[in-house]
Design a protein around this motif. Sequence first.
Motif, PDB file in Angstrom:
ATOM      1  N   ARG A 173       0.807  -1.225   0.000  1.00  0.00           N
ATOM      2  CA  ARG A 173       0.000   0.000   0.000  1.00  0.00           C
ATOM      3  C   ARG A 173       0.835   1.268   0.000  1.00  0.00           C
ATOM      4  O   ARG A 173       0.325   2.338  -0.275  1.00  0.00           O
ATOM      5  N   ALA A 174       2.109   1.148   0.335  1.00  0.00           N
ATOM      6  CA  ALA A 174       2.992   2.317   0.378  1.00  0.00           C
ATOM      7  C   ALA A 174       4.415   1.874   0.074  1.00  0.00           C
ATOM      8  O   ALA A 174       4.759   0.703   0.281  1.00  0.00           O
ATOM      9  N   PRO A 175       5.243   2.797  -0.416  1.00  0.00           N
ATOM     10  CA  PRO A 175       6.639   2.432  -0.666  1.00  0.00           C
ATOM     11  C   PRO A 175       7.301   1.902   0.610  1.00  0.00           C
ATOM     12  O   PRO A 175       7.058   2.410   1.699  1.00  0.00           O
ATOM     13  N   ASN A 176       8.091   0.875   0.483  1.00  0.00           N
ATOM     14  CA  ASN A 176       8.809   0.243   1.592  1.00  0.00           C
ATOM     15  C   ASN A 176       7.909  -0.444   2.612  1.00  0.00           C
ATOM     16  O   ASN A 176       8.370  -0.831   3.674  1.00  0.00           O
ATOM     17  N   ALA A 177       6.620  -0.551   2.323  1.00  0.00           N
ATOM     18  CA  ALA A 177       5.708  -1.291   3.206  1.00  0.00           C
ATOM     19  C   ALA A 177       5.604  -2.721   2.677  1.00  0.00           C
ATOM     20  O   ALA A 177       5.715  -2.947   1.471  1.00  0.00           O
ATOM     21  N   PRO A 178       5.389  -3.687   3.557  1.00  0.00           N
ATOM     22  CA  PRO A 178       5.276  -5.066   3.083  1.00  0.00           C
ATOM     23  C   PRO A 178       3.993  -5.272   2.273  1.00  0.00           C
ATOM     24  O   PRO A 178       2.977  -4.623   2.522  1.00  0.00           O
ATOM     25  N   ALA A 179       4.074  -6.164   1.307  1.00  0.00           N
ATOM     26  CA  ALA A 179       2.874  -6.569   0.577  1.00  0.00           C
ATOM     27  C   ALA A 179       2.069  -7.458   1.523  1.00  0.00           C
ATOM     28  O   ALA A 179       2.631  -8.256   2.275  1.00  0.00           O
ATOM     29  N   THR A 180       0.768  -7.324   1.505  1.00  0.00           N
ATOM     30  CA  THR A 180      -0.066  -8.046   2.458  1.00  0.00           C
ATOM     31  C   THR A 180      -0.751  -9.245   1.814  1.00  0.00           C
ATOM     32  O   THR A 180      -0.906  -9.323   0.600  1.00  0.00           O
ATOM     33  N   ALA A 181      -1.146 -10.172   2.670  1.00  0.00           N
ATOM     34  CA  ALA A 181      -1.847 -11.380   2.237  1.00  0.00           C
ATOM     35  C   ALA A 181      -3.005 -11.625   3.185  1.00  0.00           C
ATOM     36  O   ALA A 181      -2.929 -11.306   4.369  1.00  0.00           O
ATOM     37  N   GLN A 182      -4.062 -12.184   2.643  1.00  0.00           N
ATOM     38  CA  GLN A 182      -5.226 -12.553   3.450  1.00  0.00           C
ATOM     39  C   GLN A 182      -5.561 -14.002   3.125  1.00  0.00           C
ATOM     40  O   GLN A 182      -5.590 -14.391   1.957  1.00  0.00           O
ATOM     41  N   THR A 183      -5.780 -14.791   4.153  1.00  0.00           N
ATOM     42  CA  THR A 183      -6.154 -16.191   3.946  1.00  0.00           C
ATOM     43  C   THR A 183      -7.587 -16.406   4.418  1.00  0.00           C
ATOM     44  O   THR A 183      -8.035 -15.775   5.381  1.00  0.00           O
ATOM     45  N   VAL A 184      -8.285 -17.303   3.741  1.00  0.00           N
ATOM     46  CA  VAL A 184      -9.669 -17.628   4.096  1.00  0.00           C
ATOM     47  C   VAL A 184      -9.782 -19.145   4.165  1.00  0.00           C
ATOM     48  O   VAL A 184      -9.526 -19.835   3.179  1.00  0.00           O
ATOM     49  N   GLY A 185     -10.122 -19.650   5.344  1.00  0.00           N
ATOM     50  CA  GLY A 185     -10.324 -21.079   5.517  1.00  0.00           C
ATOM     51  C   GLY A 185      -9.043 -21.889   5.592  1.00  0.00           C
ATOM     52  O   GLY A 185      -9.073 -23.104   5.449  1.00  0.00           O
ATOM     53  N   CYS A 186      -7.912 -21.223   5.820  1.00  0.00           N
ATOM     54  CA  CYS A 186      -6.624 -21.922   5.858  1.00  0.00           C
ATOM     55  C   CYS A 186      -6.282 -22.381   7.272  1.00  0.00           C
ATOM     56  O   CYS A 186      -6.672 -21.757   8.252  1.00  0.00           O
ATOM     57  N   SER A 187      -5.523 -23.459   7.349  1.00  0.00           N
ATOM     58  CA  SER A 187      -5.056 -23.978   8.626  1.00  0.00           C
ATOM     59  C   SER A 187      -3.546 -24.168   8.551  1.00  0.00           C
ATOM     60  O   SER A 187      -2.924 -23.867   7.538  1.00  0.00           O
ATOM     61  N   GLY A 188      -2.973 -24.661   9.618  1.00  0.00           N
ATOM     62  CA  GLY A 188      -1.527 -24.888   9.641  1.00  0.00           C
ATOM     63  C   GLY A 188      -0.764 -23.580   9.498  1.00  0.00           C
ATOM     64  O   GLY A 188      -1.211 -22.532   9.962  1.00  0.00           O
ATOM     65  N   ASP A 189       0.397 -23.635   8.854  1.00  0.00           N
ATOM     66  CA  ASP A 189       1.228 -22.439   8.701  1.00  0.00           C
ATOM     67  C   ASP A 189       0.542 -21.352   7.881  1.00  0.00           C
ATOM     68  O   ASP A 189       0.785 -20.163   8.101  1.00  0.00           O
ATOM     69  N   LEU A 190      -0.334 -21.715   6.953  1.00  0.00           N
ATOM     70  CA  LEU A 190      -1.033 -20.702   6.158  1.00  0.00           C
ATOM     71  C   LEU A 190      -1.976 -19.849   7.003  1.00  0.00           C
ATOM     72  O   LEU A 190      -2.265 -18.713   6.657  1.00  0.00           O
ATOM     73  N   PHE A 191      -2.447 -20.387   8.115  1.00  0.00           N
ATOM     74  CA  PHE A 191      -3.360 -19.648   8.990  1.00  0.00           C
ATOM     75  C   PHE A 191      -2.736 -18.336   9.458  1.00  0.00           C
ATOM     76  O   PHE A 191      -3.418 -17.331   9.603  1.00  0.00           O
ATOM     77  N   TRP A 192      -1.424 -18.326   9.681  1.00  0.00           N
ATOM     78  CA  TRP A 192      -0.730 -17.173  10.247  1.00  0.00           C
ATOM     79  C   TRP A 192      -0.239 -16.167   9.205  1.00  0.00           C
ATOM     80  O   TRP A 192       0.261 -15.109   9.553  1.00  0.00           O
ATOM     81  N   VAL A 193      -0.381 -16.468   7.935  1.00  0.00           N
ATOM     82  CA  VAL A 193       0.181 -15.621   6.876  1.00  0.00           C
ATOM     83  C   VAL A 193      -0.558 -14.287   6.773  1.00  0.00           C
ATOM     84  O   VAL A 193      -1.786 -14.247   6.698  1.00  0.00           O
ATOM     85  N   THR A 194       0.203 -13.190   6.789  1.00  0.00           N
ATOM     86  CA  THR A 194      -0.349 -11.844   6.595  1.00  0.00           C
ATOM     87  C   THR A 194       0.473 -11.009   5.623  1.00  0.00           C
ATOM     88  O   THR A 194       0.070  -9.916   5.259  1.00  0.00           O
ATOM     89  N   ARG A 195       1.662 -11.504   5.233  1.00  0.00           N
ATOM     90  CA  ARG A 195       2.556 -10.767   4.335  1.00  0.00           C
ATOM     91  C   ARG A 195       3.148 -11.715   3.307  1.00  0.00           C
ATOM     92  O   ARG A 195       3.185 -12.920   3.514  1.00  0.00           O
ATOM     93  N   TRP A 196       3.665 -11.126   2.234  1.00  0.00           N
ATOM     94  CA  TRP A 196       4.369 -11.927   1.238  1.00  0.00           C
ATOM     95  C   TRP A 196       5.450 -11.082   0.573  1.00  0.00           C
ATOM     96  O   TRP A 196       5.384  -9.855   0.587  1.00  0.00           O
ATOM     97  N   SER A 197       6.439 -11.769   0.011  1.00  0.00           N
ATOM     98  CA  SER A 197       7.511 -11.084  -0.704  1.00  0.00           C
ATOM     99  C   SER A 197       8.173 -12.050  -1.672  1.00  0.00           C
ATOM    100  O   SER A 197       7.999 -13.266  -1.575  1.00  0.00           O
ATOM    101  N   LEU A 198       8.910 -11.488  -2.601  1.00  0.00           N
ATOM    102  CA  LEU A 198       9.721 -12.291  -3.514  1.00  0.00           C
ATOM    103  C   LEU A 198      11.160 -12.231  -3.046  1.00  0.00           C
ATOM    104  O   LEU A 198      11.671 -11.158  -2.736  1.00  0.00           O
ATOM    105  N   ARG A 199      11.787 -13.382  -2.991  1.00  0.00           N
ATOM    106  CA  ARG A 199      13.213 -13.474  -2.672  1.00  0.00           C
ATOM    107  C   ARG A 199      13.834 -14.318  -3.769  1.00  0.00           C
ATOM    108  O   ARG A 199      13.746 -15.540  -3.730  1.00  0.00           O
ATOM    109  N   GLY A 200      14.397 -13.640  -4.744  1.00  0.00           N
ATOM    110  CA  GLY A 200      14.882 -14.333  -5.927  1.00  0.00           C
ATOM    111  C   GLY A 200      13.689 -14.876  -6.684  1.00  0.00           C
ATOM    112  O   GLY A 200      12.762 -14.141  -7.013  1.00  0.00           O
TER     113      GLY A 200
END
Length: 106
Positions: free
Chosen positions: A47-74
């Motif tokens: 949403r702003a320069p240098n701010a993390p890209a956000t993620a929203q999950t619906v109906g996810c469990s396990g490690d995906l349940f906690w996801v709120t951000r995403w990025s590319l690394r290579g």
Amino acid sequence: MDTGALIGAILGGATPVGANTASDYVGQWRAITEDNRECRVNLMESRAPNAPATAQTVGCSGDLFWVTRWSLRGTELVLSDAFGNKQIKLRPTALNRLDGDVTMWR
């Protein structure tokens, strides 16, 4: 035109070509969680320069349940929690398909 894909096709390479910019990943994805359940993951632009890209999950469990951000690394797409801790790592394996700790597609 993706010259890597063209050369791979000409030479008979089987390596799938993935998206190579963050905007290629933005949008709705379906995912299969570690416990074999399907859920949805929405990857949104920063949403702003240098701010993390956000993620929203619906109906996810396990490690995906906690996801709120995403990025590319290579070439990897990394899904993280609100504190920036890596939860999921994925690599493009085909057009609109990511595989790694979980599988995502659209």
